[in-house]
Each structure stands twice: as C-alpha cells, then as structure tokens.
Design an enzyme around this catalytic site. Structure first.
Site, PDB file in Angstrom:
ATOM      1  N   CYS A 250      35.445  50.733  44.025  1.00  0.00           N
ATOM      2  CA  CYS A 250      36.670  50.914  43.241  1.00  0.00           C
ATOM      3  C   CYS A 250      36.747  52.259  42.531  1.00  0.00           C
ATOM      4  CB  CYS A 250      36.865  49.772  42.250  1.00  0.00           C
ATOM      5  SG  CYS A 250      35.443  49.376  41.240  1.00  0.00           S
TER       6      CYS A 250
ATOM      7  N   HIS B  92      38.400  51.696  32.619  1.00  0.00           N
ATOM      8  CA  HIS B  92      38.226  50.958  33.871  1.00  0.00           C
ATOM      9  C   HIS B  92      38.573  49.487  33.654  1.00  0.00           C
ATOM     10  CE1 HIS B  92      36.814  50.176  37.882  1.00  0.00           C
ATOM     11  NE2 HIS B  92      35.916  49.314  37.452  1.00  0.00           N
TER      12      HIS B  92
ATOM     13  N   GLU C  87      31.365  49.256  29.089  1.00  0.00           N
ATOM     14  CA  GLU C  87      32.236  50.425  28.998  1.00  0.00           C
ATOM     15  C   GLU C  87      32.503  50.815  27.550  1.00  0.00           C
ATOM     16  OE1 GLU C  87      36.388  52.192  30.865  1.00  0.00           O
ATOM     17  OE2 GLU C  87      35.897  50.081  31.182  1.00  0.00           O
TER      18      GLU C  87
ATOM     19  N   LYS D 134      44.905  47.645  34.128  1.00  0.00           N
ATOM     20  CA  LYS D 134      44.697  46.608  35.146  1.00  0.00           C
ATOM     21  C   LYS D 134      45.212  45.261  34.666  1.00  0.00           C
ATOM     22  CE  LYS D 134      40.608  48.540  37.502  1.00  0.00           C
ATOM     23  NZ  LYS D 134      40.389  49.739  36.652  1.00  0.00           N
TER      24      LYS D 134
ATOM     25  N   HIS E 243      43.693  44.992  40.026  1.00  0.00           N
ATOM     26  CA  HIS E 243      42.630  45.866  40.521  1.00  0.00           C
ATOM     27  C   HIS E 243      42.865  46.126  42.006  1.00  0.00           C
ATOM     28  CE1 HIS E 243      39.010  47.920  41.083  1.00  0.00           C
ATOM     29  NE2 HIS E 243      38.181  47.190  40.339  1.00  0.00           N
TER      30      HIS E 243
ATOM     31  N   PHE F 255      31.074  49.229  41.744  1.00  0.00           N
ATOM     32  CA  PHE F 255      29.870  48.594  42.276  1.00  0.00           C
ATOM     33  C   PHE F 255      29.059  49.667  42.999  1.00  0.00           C
ATOM     34  CE2 PHE F 255      31.097  43.810  42.838  1.00  0.00           C
ATOM     35  CZ  PHE F 255      31.104  43.676  41.464  1.00  0.00           C
TER      36      PHE F 255
END
Length: 414
Positions: free
Chosen positions: A163, A302, A313, A334, A339, A399
């Site tokens: 992502c 994010h 985060e 998001k 996402h 990831f």
C-alpha cells in the site's frame, strides 16, 4: 547540478462518488463517506462487507474500445485518472516526448483478469484463454498504456510496494525531476482489489472492518477507541510533477510544490509496523525538504484503523514532532475513501495538494472517541479552513515494512 524545484501542475482521479476531483475534495471536507455495503453471489459463499467501489466509472468515455479490450480494470482506472491529470496540467499530447515519463504504483495489478481466468478454466470448463490475458494481468500494464497514449518517452516504471506503491512512485518521480533526468513525470497509482480471492485473503487476516447495509458508511474509523479494521477500495489518482522552470516558462498553473521524499524499511516484521522505521522516513522527508518539524501544518496520516497500525503511527509522529505534536493537525481520510491499496498514496497525495492549495484540512470521519493510545496530536474531526497552511506531509506505511513519506509546500512563486 543544483537540485531542481518540482511543481505539481495537474491532478486527476476516478472518484468513488462519480464526480470531479474538486467534487471529491469537497466531499472529503464535509466528512462524507464513500463506503457502502458490498454483496456478491459467488459460490460457495458470497462476499458481504463494507467496501468502496467506483460504480459510476465508465471508461468508454475516455478510452477507445479496441484499447479497452486489452486492459484489466486497474489499468482502466489508472488510464482515466492519468489522462485527466495530463489535461488538467494543460499539456498537449505528443507522439514522442523524451523529457516526460510515467511512474505508477499498483499493489495487485491485473488480479481480476487472473481470477476470471481461473474461473473460466476450473469452473466453466474452458480449455483456452485469450492471448490478451497476459498483457491485461501484468503489473506494468497501466504505466505502459499511459506512456503509449501520451507519447511519454522518458522512464516508464511500475512500483509494487503493497500500500505504499503510489507514494513510492510519486517519490521516485520527484527524484527524476529533481536530479534533472526528466522535465515532466506523470505519477500515481491504481488498484482494483475487490477480487473474490483477494477479499477472502484479507478476511483471513482479520483486519477488515465489519458492517452491514446500515453501518457500512462508518466502518472505517482510524484512531477510534472502537475501530475494527480497514475497508478495501478500488480507485486511481494521478499527479503531474514538473520541473519548476519548465512549468513557469509555459505559464502553467502551479498547484503546490513537492519538496521532499523519505523512504525506509522497518526490517523487523512483514506485517507488524515499527515506529523507528516510520520515524526515519518522516525525518528523511523533512530533511530533504529543508523543513523544521514546526513548519508542518498538516499530516495526512496512513491511518488504516487497525489495532496496531494507528498507535504506532501516532508514536512515530510524537517522536519526530516532539512538543509540537500536540499542535500538529492530523487526519486519516481513509475513513471516507477506504484503502485503495497501491492507489492509496496517490489519492492521499492529491488530497494533501488540494488541502494546501485551498487552505482547507479534511477530517478523520466518525472520530468521536479517540483511543488513548492514539492521543497526543491534534486530531481533525471537522474540516479546518483558513489556517494559513503552508506545508504538509503525506504518509504511506506498507506491509513488508516499506515506508514512504511525501512533503509538499503551498505554491510560492519566489
């Protein structure tokens, strides 16, 4: 040579609301969710989950039918977003432009065509596949089609970094212009992750937010004490990055300036985010931009609404911004657009550019109870306008431990 300044001169996207890019941004400011309940009749068990789909997307309006037949949905989405950004920048189409290139991100590429192929072979008894299956499915299909359509003769590169794909693509495009390797780069990303197998794989990880027809719109709640996970989305967005002097010489309308890009690897775990890796990417972006932490007025986080990701985060932001963190405006959009995997970094970069251009910060929707583990920054729960916003960051933490942070400044002709 001295590093060149990089202007943002064009934006384009495929909006899940079906309208223009400006309409999309106004809906973000209003806190409007594009998440709906999605059901299929797949066998043996259909899908039933909150998702974001571009239901009004009609590629035949922009892509010739012979070309359309050689493209998977992710490439169709990407092509339309790219053409809109190019036109928005006021650039002419050329048969050969060696100074312009494309950098594109996708996490999944042509997953839908592969899934259809499996169904045709194993379920429908089909013995042969069309020869276009290969070119539809390849990850660089979107960038290749964009380059061909616009005659972009500089680099044509595709980045697959989960992502963070689109954010990395934009960052690498920024470097090509900054270092004099290109004058113009069309950068962005596209993904169509609602393939049956992809959704089932994400369900197996237990990180998808639940929801039904009535509750789906608020399924994604980053930083919320009761958050349950992320919402998958399809989509595409593109930005035109241009050498500053080149843009000024042709009288282009400059929307913002890209000033920094940070990239790092957690090198600790495939799926568990790590604070120090994110800190390194944030600091790299600030250092390259020549910006002190206190100069940043907004971070498009994010923020995926996972239990581990969101607090990590926030800890990274608090480490980088120190005492300034409590005054730092942070939102996770998001919560509204979902996402979109490899496209997410481009969608959020587009939002960040428009936030700077219009001096308007979109909120994190549905954030009525902040998780104490996510406290310590100024969470934006309603749009903020007229704050004098002059610099902002956009983060993508993927990831694999791949991190990318983009830094932008409001347009200043000096």
């Amino acid at each position: 040579m001295m590093p060149r300044r990089v202007a943002i001169t064009g934006l384009g996207m495929v909006s899940p609301f079906g309208g223009s890019t400006q309409d999309f941004f106004q809906r973000m400011l209003a806190g409007e969710s594009a998440v709906t309940h999605y059901e299929t009749d797949d066998k043996p068990h259909g899908l039933s989950l909150p998702a974001v789909r571009c239901t009004q997307f009609e590629p035949t309006d922009r892509i010739p039918r012979p070309v359309l037949g050689t493209m998977d949905r992710f490439a169709q989405l990407g092509m339309v977003a790219a053409l809109e950004a190019w036109d928005h920048a006021g650039l002419a189409r050329s048969a050969d432009n060696p100074a312009a290139g494309v950098a594109w991100g996708t996490a999944l590429g042509g997953t839908l065509v592969f899934e259809k192929s499996y169904r045709d072979l194993w379920l429908n008894g089909q013995e042969r596949l069309p020869p276009t299956a290969v070119i539809k499915g390849m990850n660089n299909a979107a960038s290749a089609h964009i380059g061909i359509a616009l005659g972009l003769g500089n680099s044509c590169l595709t980045y697959t970094v989960a992502c963070a794909s689109a954010a990395v693509a934009i960052g690498e495009a920024f470097h090509r212009i900054r270092h004099g390797d290109a004058d113009i780069m069309l950068a962005g990303g596209s993904d169509a992750p609602l393939a049956y197998g992809v959704v089932r794989a994400w369900e197996a990880m237990r990180v998808l937010a639940p929801g039904d027809v009535e509750t789906a719109y608020r399924a994604c709640r980053p930083f919320h004490a009761e958050r349950r996970g992320l919402v998958l989305a399809e989509g595409a967005a593109a930005l035109v990055l241009e050498d500053w002097d080149h843009a000024m010489a042709r009288g282009a309308a400059i929307l913002a300036e890209m000033v920094g890009y940070g990239a790092s690897c957690d090198h600790t775990h495939l799926v568990r985010p790590e604070e120090q890796g994110q800190v390194r990417a944030l600091r790299q972006a600030l250092d390259q931009a020549g910006l002190a932490p206190e100069a940043i007025g907004y971070v498009n986080a994010h923020g995926t609404a996972t239990r581990e990701g969101d607090p990590t985060e926030i800890r990274a932001l608090k480490t980088v911004f120190g005492a300034q963190a409590e005054h730092l405006a942070v939102s996770a959009t998001k919560s509204m657009h979902g996402h979109a995997m490899g496209a997410t970094g481009a969608i959020e970069a587009l939002i960040t550019v428009l936030a700077l251009q219009q001096d308007a910060i979109p909120p994190t929707a549905h954030l009525d109870i902040i998780d104490p583990l996510c406290a310590g920054v100024r969470h934006i729960t309603h749009a903020q306008r007229g704050t004098g916003l002059s610099a902002a960051l956009c983060s993508a933490f993927a990831f694999g431990g791949s991190n990318a942070v983009l830094a932008f400044k409001a347009f200043n002709p000096v």
